[in-house]
Design a protein around this motif. Structure first.
Motif, PDB file in Angstrom:
ATOM      1  N   GLN A 293       7.681   6.198  -4.745  1.00 49.64           N
ATOM      2  CA  GLN A 293       8.334   4.923  -5.055  1.00 49.64           C
ATOM      3  C   GLN A 293       7.480   3.813  -4.444  1.00 49.64           C
ATOM      4  O   GLN A 293       7.640   3.457  -3.283  1.00 49.64           O
ATOM      5  N   PRO A 294       6.540   3.237  -5.225  1.00 46.24           N
ATOM      6  CA  PRO A 294       5.617   2.270  -4.633  1.00 46.24           C
ATOM      7  C   PRO A 294       6.255   0.914  -4.344  1.00 46.24           C
ATOM      8  O   PRO A 294       5.806   0.201  -3.446  1.00 46.24           O
ATOM      9  N   GLU A 295       7.293   0.550  -5.111  1.00 46.82           N
ATOM     10  CA  GLU A 295       7.949  -0.744  -4.913  1.00 46.82           C
ATOM     11  C   GLU A 295       9.453  -0.509  -4.781  1.00 46.82           C
ATOM     12  O   GLU A 295      10.174  -0.454  -5.776  1.00 46.82           O
TER      13      GLU A 295
ATOM     14  N   PHE B 187       7.871   4.725  -0.297  1.00 54.50           N
ATOM     15  CA  PHE B 187       8.327   6.010   0.221  1.00 54.50           C
ATOM     16  C   PHE B 187       8.371   7.020  -0.921  1.00 54.50           C
ATOM     17  O   PHE B 187       8.103   6.687  -2.080  1.00 54.50           O
ATOM     18  N   ALA B 188       8.719   8.248  -0.592  1.00 51.05           N
ATOM     19  CA  ALA B 188       8.835   9.297  -1.603  1.00 51.05           C
ATOM     20  C   ALA B 188      10.301   9.667  -1.792  1.00 51.05           C
ATOM     21  O   ALA B 188      11.054   9.774  -0.818  1.00 51.05           O
TER      22      ALA B 188
ATOM     23  N   ASP C 160       9.918   9.216   4.429  1.00 55.32           N
ATOM     24  CA  ASP C 160       9.027   8.156   4.903  1.00 55.32           C
ATOM     25  C   ASP C 160       7.677   8.784   5.239  1.00 55.32           C
ATOM     26  O   ASP C 160       7.443   9.223   6.362  1.00 55.32           O
ATOM     27  N   ALA C 161       6.799   8.823   4.221  1.00 51.70           N
ATOM     28  CA  ALA C 161       5.526   9.522   4.383  1.00 51.70           C
ATOM     29  C   ALA C 161       4.376   8.589   4.702  1.00 51.70           C
ATOM     30  O   ALA C 161       3.282   9.047   5.026  1.00 51.70           O
ATOM     31  N   GLY C 162       4.586   7.295   4.594  1.00 49.37           N
ATOM     32  CA  GLY C 162       3.512   6.345   4.871  1.00 49.37           C
ATOM     33  C   GLY C 162       2.662   6.055   3.668  1.00 49.37           C
ATOM     34  O   GLY C 162       2.423   4.913   3.312  1.00 49.37           O
ATOM     35  N   SER C 163       2.194   7.097   2.995  1.00 56.11           N
ATOM     36  CA  SER C 163       1.398   6.930   1.776  1.00 56.11           C
ATOM     37  C   SER C 163       1.585   8.153   0.897  1.00 56.11           C
ATOM     38  O   SER C 163       1.996   9.224   1.372  1.00 56.11           O
TER      39      SER C 163
ATOM     40  N   LEU D 273       7.938  13.243   8.164  1.00 56.09           N
ATOM     41  CA  LEU D 273       7.038  14.394   8.146  1.00 56.09           C
ATOM     42  C   LEU D 273       7.049  15.109   9.488  1.00 56.09           C
ATOM     43  O   LEU D 273       7.172  14.484  10.539  1.00 56.09           O
ATOM     44  N   GLY D 274       6.921  16.434   9.431  1.00 60.71           N
ATOM     45  CA  GLY D 274       6.898  17.237  10.655  1.00 60.71           C
ATOM     46  C   GLY D 274       8.128  18.113  10.751  1.00 60.71           C
ATOM     47  O   GLY D 274       9.169  17.826  10.174  1.00 60.71           O
ATOM     48  N   GLU D 275       8.011  19.210  11.515  1.00 60.90           N
ATOM     49  CA  GLU D 275       9.125  20.152  11.596  1.00 60.90           C
ATOM     50  C   GLU D 275       9.752  20.214  12.974  1.00 60.90           C
ATOM     51  O   GLU D 275      10.453  21.166  13.302  1.00 60.90           O
ATOM     52  N   ASP D 276       9.542  19.167  13.776  1.00 63.52           N
ATOM     53  CA  ASP D 276      10.219  19.087  15.063  1.00 63.52           C
ATOM     54  C   ASP D 276      11.499  18.295  14.887  1.00 63.52           C
ATOM     55  O   ASP D 276      11.476  17.090  14.609  1.00 63.52           O
ATOM     56  N   ALA D 277      12.633  18.975  15.013  1.00 61.27           N
ATOM     57  CA  ALA D 277      13.915  18.313  14.809  1.00 61.27           C
ATOM     58  C   ALA D 277      14.158  17.249  15.865  1.00 61.27           C
ATOM     59  O   ALA D 277      13.807  17.416  17.044  1.00 61.27           O
TER      60      ALA D 277
END
Length: 252
Positions: A13-15, A26-27, A45-48, A78-82
């Motif tokens: 979702q670029p805009e 975001f995605a 929230d992936a940043g890019s 992103l990441g798998e640390d809860a």
């Protein structure tokens, strides 16, 4: 259930639009939480777009003030640390109802007939269209005559007077309503058209509106005109005798 999961599929979702979870790119992703059998749709929230991929491990980022709704998941990161969660009392009252406001924004690409129709409205013209010189006149114009499949290639300027074919009296208020009930929403068959269209009829007691009543458009001030049928504020009775039923019975 775990607050960590795997991205099953995603789109970027670029805009961001108003009301979406994030106001930065975001995605949208289907995330299957560890231990679940089906994924859920949420924001990541992936940043890019280069940072996210199918199979990426993500975890929940919780809202600052949870209320017991899906929005308590502010987004996935992103990441798998809860992330740690605060201890909540186990004896809280069960949630019995959620009020979830929603909105919908539609962006529509106008076809050539629609563009011609809308440009006409901008100039105070009501344009219908037909096939050749004898086809039915459609208002607003379509790409083709639904009955024949032939292109509607001839534009016809119609008057702003017509006949009420059917109508409804709106008595019940609803969210977003701009007019105080009761009021009348009526299908108006413009003189020379073969298809009626929906608009408001006012300047008359709703109980006195009737099929066959002759009406005329009341336009907004020209400086307020845009690309829309709302350039016509409403229709009002002309005072002419009602149209004969046979003149509009095939256009109900």
């Amino acid at each position: 259930m775990s607050s960590v999961g795997t991205v099953v599929s995603w789109t970027w979702q670029p805009e961001p639009l108003e009301g979406q979870p994030l106001q930065r790119p975001f995605a949208w992703a289907l995330v299957k939480l560890d231990g679940a059998d089906t994924p859920i749709l949420h924001a990541v929230d992936a940043g890019s777009s280069d940072a996210i991929s199918t199979g990426a491990r993500v975890h929940v980022h919780w809202a600052d003030e949870p209320v017991g709704a899906i929005g308590d998941i502010a987004y996935f990161a992103l990441g798998e640390d809860a992330e740690p969660v605060s201890d909540e009392p186990a004896d809280r009252e069960p949630i019995t109802m959620l009020v979830i406001p929603s909105s919908l924004e539609i962006q529509h690409t106008a076809s050539l007939p629609e563009s011609t129709f809308l440009r006409g409205l901008e100039q105070g013209k009501l344009l219908g269209a037909r096939t050749g010189e004898t086809g039915k006149v459609y208002f607003p114009p379509k790409e083709a005559d639904p009955a024949t499949g032939l292109e509607l290639d001839t534009y016809v300027e119609l008057p702003d007077k017509g006949t009420v074919t059917t109508f409804a009296i709106i008595n019940i208020p609803f969210p977003g309503q701009r007019i105080k009930p009761p009021y009348v929403a009526a299908y108006v068959l413009l003189d020379g058209a073969d298809i009626p269209f929906l608009h408001l009829v006012t300047e008359i007691d709703p109980a006195d509106v009737r099929m066959g009543m002759r009406v005329q458009a009341v336009w907004k001030p020209q400086e307020e005109w845009g690309l829309g049928i709302d350039n016509i504020d409403y229709f009002r009775p002309t005072g002419e005798p009602d149209a004969e039923y046979d003149s509009y019975r095939h256009h109900l």
